[in-house]
Every structure is written in structure tokens, then in C-alpha cells.
Design a protein around this motif. Sequence first.
Motif, PDB file in Angstrom:
ATOM      1  N   SER A  62       0.775  -1.525   0.469  1.00  0.00           N
ATOM      2  CA  SER A  62      -0.213  -0.277  -0.249  1.00  0.00           C
ATOM      3  C   SER A  62       0.812   1.226  -0.035  1.00  0.00           C
ATOM      4  O   SER A  62       0.084   2.701  -0.441  1.00  0.00           O
ATOM      5  CB  SER A  62      -0.602  -0.461   0.939  1.00  0.00           C
ATOM      6  OG  SER A  62       0.101   0.313   2.376  1.00  0.00           O
ATOM      7  N   THR A  63       2.227   1.347   0.704  1.00  0.00           N
ATOM      8  CA  THR A  63       3.124   2.299   0.495  1.00  0.00           C
ATOM      9  C   THR A  63       3.165   3.034  -0.919  1.00  0.00           C
ATOM     10  O   THR A  63       3.632   4.014  -1.548  1.00  0.00           O
ATOM     11  CB  THR A  63       4.355   2.662   1.450  1.00  0.00           C
ATOM     12  OG1 THR A  63       4.078   2.068   2.349  1.00  0.00           O
ATOM     13  CG2 THR A  63       4.910   3.206   1.389  1.00  0.00           C
ATOM     14  N   ALA A  64       3.402   1.324  -1.581  1.00  0.00           N
ATOM     15  CA  ALA A  64       4.021   1.432  -3.282  1.00  0.00           C
ATOM     16  C   ALA A  64       3.697   2.374  -3.383  1.00  0.00           C
ATOM     17  O   ALA A  64       3.509   3.065  -4.772  1.00  0.00           O
ATOM     18  CB  ALA A  64       4.459   0.126  -3.695  1.00  0.00           C
ATOM     19  N   ALA A  65       2.006   1.913  -3.755  1.00  0.00           N
ATOM     20  CA  ALA A  65       0.591   2.118  -4.295  1.00  0.00           C
ATOM     21  C   ALA A  65       0.358   4.042  -3.775  1.00  0.00           C
ATOM     22  O   ALA A  65       0.080   4.513  -4.846  1.00  0.00           O
ATOM     23  CB  ALA A  65      -0.365   1.189  -3.992  1.00  0.00           C
ATOM     24  N   ARG A  66       0.287   3.946  -2.879  1.00  0.00           N
ATOM     25  CA  ARG A  66       0.343   5.695  -2.554  1.00  0.00           C
ATOM     26  C   ARG A  66       1.663   6.274  -2.963  1.00  0.00           C
ATOM     27  O   ARG A  66       1.362   7.612  -3.928  1.00  0.00           O
ATOM     28  CB  ARG A  66       0.542   6.181  -0.567  1.00  0.00           C
ATOM     29  CG  ARG A  66      -0.106   7.520  -0.649  1.00  0.00           C
ATOM     30  CD  ARG A  66       0.694   7.667   0.623  1.00  0.00           C
ATOM     31  NE  ARG A  66       2.289   7.281   0.565  1.00  0.00           N
ATOM     32  CZ  ARG A  66       3.098   6.972   1.502  1.00  0.00           C
ATOM     33  NH1 ARG A  66       2.540   6.279   3.228  1.00  0.00           N
ATOM     34  NH2 ARG A  66       4.561   6.354   1.418  1.00  0.00           N
ATOM     35  N   ASP A  67       2.585   5.560  -3.134  1.00  0.00           N
ATOM     36  CA  ASP A  67       3.649   6.616  -3.648  1.00  0.00           C
ATOM     37  C   ASP A  67       3.997   6.824  -5.278  1.00  0.00           C
ATOM     38  O   ASP A  67       3.948   7.723  -5.686  1.00  0.00           O
ATOM     39  CB  ASP A  67       5.177   6.114  -3.205  1.00  0.00           C
ATOM     40  CG  ASP A  67       5.996   5.699  -2.063  1.00  0.00           C
ATOM     41  OD1 ASP A  67       5.223   6.772  -1.008  1.00  0.00           O
ATOM     42  OD2 ASP A  67       6.683   5.278  -1.578  1.00  0.00           O
TER      43      ASP A  67
ATOM     44  N   THR B 297       5.268  -9.562   9.585  1.00  0.00           N
ATOM     45  CA  THR B 297       5.270  -8.784  10.276  1.00  0.00           C
ATOM     46  C   THR B 297       5.084  -7.147  10.196  1.00  0.00           C
ATOM     47  O   THR B 297       4.817  -7.440   9.732  1.00  0.00           O
ATOM     48  CB  THR B 297       7.164  -8.507  10.192  1.00  0.00           C
ATOM     49  OG1 THR B 297       7.045  -8.470   8.745  1.00  0.00           O
ATOM     50  CG2 THR B 297       8.314  -9.733   9.676  1.00  0.00           C
ATOM     51  N   PRO B 298       5.044  -6.323  11.761  1.00  0.00           N
ATOM     52  CA  PRO B 298       4.287  -5.597  11.261  1.00  0.00           C
ATOM     53  C   PRO B 298       4.965  -4.637  10.571  1.00  0.00           C
ATOM     54  O   PRO B 298       6.490  -4.797  10.245  1.00  0.00           O
ATOM     55  CB  PRO B 298       4.336  -5.128  13.109  1.00  0.00           C
ATOM     56  CG  PRO B 298       5.593  -6.009  13.392  1.00  0.00           C
ATOM     57  CD  PRO B 298       5.505  -6.851  12.596  1.00  0.00           C
ATOM     58  N   LYS B 299       4.174  -3.365  10.512  1.00  0.00           N
ATOM     59  CA  LYS B 299       4.846  -2.463   9.729  1.00  0.00           C
ATOM     60  C   LYS B 299       6.823  -2.075   9.911  1.00  0.00           C
ATOM     61  O   LYS B 299       6.494  -1.456  11.619  1.00  0.00           O
ATOM     62  CB  LYS B 299       4.101  -0.790   9.494  1.00  0.00           C
ATOM     63  CG  LYS B 299       4.824  -0.048   8.467  1.00  0.00           C
ATOM     64  CD  LYS B 299       3.457   0.898   8.689  1.00  0.00           C
ATOM     65  CE  LYS B 299       4.396   1.560   7.555  1.00  0.00           C
ATOM     66  NZ  LYS B 299       3.610   3.310   7.306  1.00  0.00           N
ATOM     67  N   GLY B 300       7.171  -1.986   9.393  1.00  0.00           N
ATOM     68  CA  GLY B 300       8.559  -1.900  10.039  1.00  0.00           C
ATOM     69  C   GLY B 300       9.988  -2.484  10.099  1.00  0.00           C
ATOM     70  O   GLY B 300      11.222  -2.790  10.413  1.00  0.00           O
ATOM     71  N   GLY B 301       8.732  -3.618   9.891  1.00  0.00           N
ATOM     72  CA  GLY B 301       9.877  -5.324   9.077  1.00  0.00           C
ATOM     73  C   GLY B 301      10.564  -5.961  10.852  1.00  0.00           C
ATOM     74  O   GLY B 301      10.785  -6.940  10.490  1.00  0.00           O
ATOM     75  N   ARG B 302       9.240  -5.362  12.162  1.00  0.00           N
ATOM     76  CA  ARG B 302       9.798  -6.104  13.171  1.00  0.00           C
ATOM     77  C   ARG B 302       9.638  -6.293  14.034  1.00  0.00           C
ATOM     78  O   ARG B 302       8.193  -5.416  14.446  1.00  0.00           O
ATOM     79  CB  ARG B 302      11.834  -5.946  13.701  1.00  0.00           C
ATOM     80  CG  ARG B 302      12.103  -4.611  14.079  1.00  0.00           C
ATOM     81  CD  ARG B 302      12.996  -4.453  14.021  1.00  0.00           C
ATOM     82  NE  ARG B 302      13.518  -2.657  13.502  1.00  0.00           N
ATOM     83  CZ  ARG B 302      14.457  -2.554  15.353  1.00  0.00           C
ATOM     84  NH1 ARG B 302      14.388  -2.749  16.533  1.00  0.00           N
ATOM     85  NH2 ARG B 302      14.194  -0.534  15.813  1.00  0.00           N
ATOM     86  N   SER B 303       8.921  -7.112  14.931  1.00  0.00           N
ATOM     87  CA  SER B 303       7.840  -7.225  15.951  1.00  0.00           C
ATOM     88  C   SER B 303       8.594  -6.041  16.745  1.00  0.00           C
ATOM     89  O   SER B 303      10.108  -5.909  16.827  1.00  0.00           O
ATOM     90  CB  SER B 303       8.320  -8.237  16.824  1.00  0.00           C
ATOM     91  OG  SER B 303       7.357  -9.375  15.630  1.00  0.00           O
TER      92      SER B 303
END
Length: 182
Positions: free
Chosen positions: A5-10, A164-170
Amino acid sequence: GGADSTAARDRAYWSKWWAPAIGADLPHVVTQRDITAVIDAMEQAGLAPLTIKTHWSVIKAFFGWLFEEGILTVSPIAKASVSADAVLDRVRDIVVPDFRFIDMLSSRLGTGQDRVVFELLLGTGGRRSEVAGMMVGDVDLQARRVWVRQPVVEVEGRLVRNPTPKGGRSRAVVVGPQLAQL
């Protein structure tokens, strides 16, 4: 949420703001004025200052990279800057009626599952997908911590756990006594 979704927004931002102004030009003909015109248009359209600053950082890094690689002899925006005040940006978003709404909602929830979900959202600052993905094993009452590990997202009408959550880590979130008591 997530990378897709971040890539789509960008891509949408590139299409709306950057492509019309500089998308068809070769990098060596793009000027500082071209780029600042896009930034000015974003500001006039009411985009949040931090959103504008993020776009500025990305485009500045791109032209910096073109310079470092020897594609450009000088970056058109090397000496330009954009400022955004994170505090002022956020102050505009939170107003007193929002707090009154939270208090009103809190008083009507009772003690069931809705109350726990509400308190988890409020007490951890977690995203909806992160709270939806929490399991009993993610709660450590003695340490007053809740782990955000595998958010639940909807993909093609199905609920799916992200690895994983946003940010790539727990991450562990310390919770207050009210939430720990629930």
C-alpha cells in the motif's frame, strides 16, 4: 497497510505531483524552480508539512544520487531546503472535540471484548491490523507489555496474518496499569 500500500501511495503521488512537472524531462534539464513549484503546489493543496518534507527528501536524495553517479554535474536542488515543523503539523490534527469523543466512546463500551480492543488501540497506539493480530501469548502481564508481532490484514476478502508488522520487526509496547488490569 504495509509495503504494497505504501508503494501504491507513492506511485499515486508520483503520478499526481511529480510526473506532470518533471516526468518527461531528462534529469539534466530539471531545475530547482521545477521542483519547488511541485512543493509549492503540494503546500497550496493542503498536504501535511511532514508529507511534503518526505517528498522533498526523496526527490533531493534522487538528484543527489544522480550527481554522485556522475549523471549530473550538479544537483539542481543541492542548496535548497524545505522545513516542516512536526509539532505544529500534529497539533492541527488533535483537537478538543476528539478527546471528548474518546471519553464518550469509552463510557459506552462496558467491559466486554469491545472495551479490550478499544483500550488496546488507545493504550498501545497500535494500528487496527496490529491489535487485530494480537494473541493471548503476545500479552505479558507481569512485565506490563504487549507484543506487536503479526498484524492481520484483509487480502482479496480474506483475513491474513502478515509475518511482520510495519517497520519489519516485532516490538514490545509497555502498557499502563488500566490496560494491564483489563
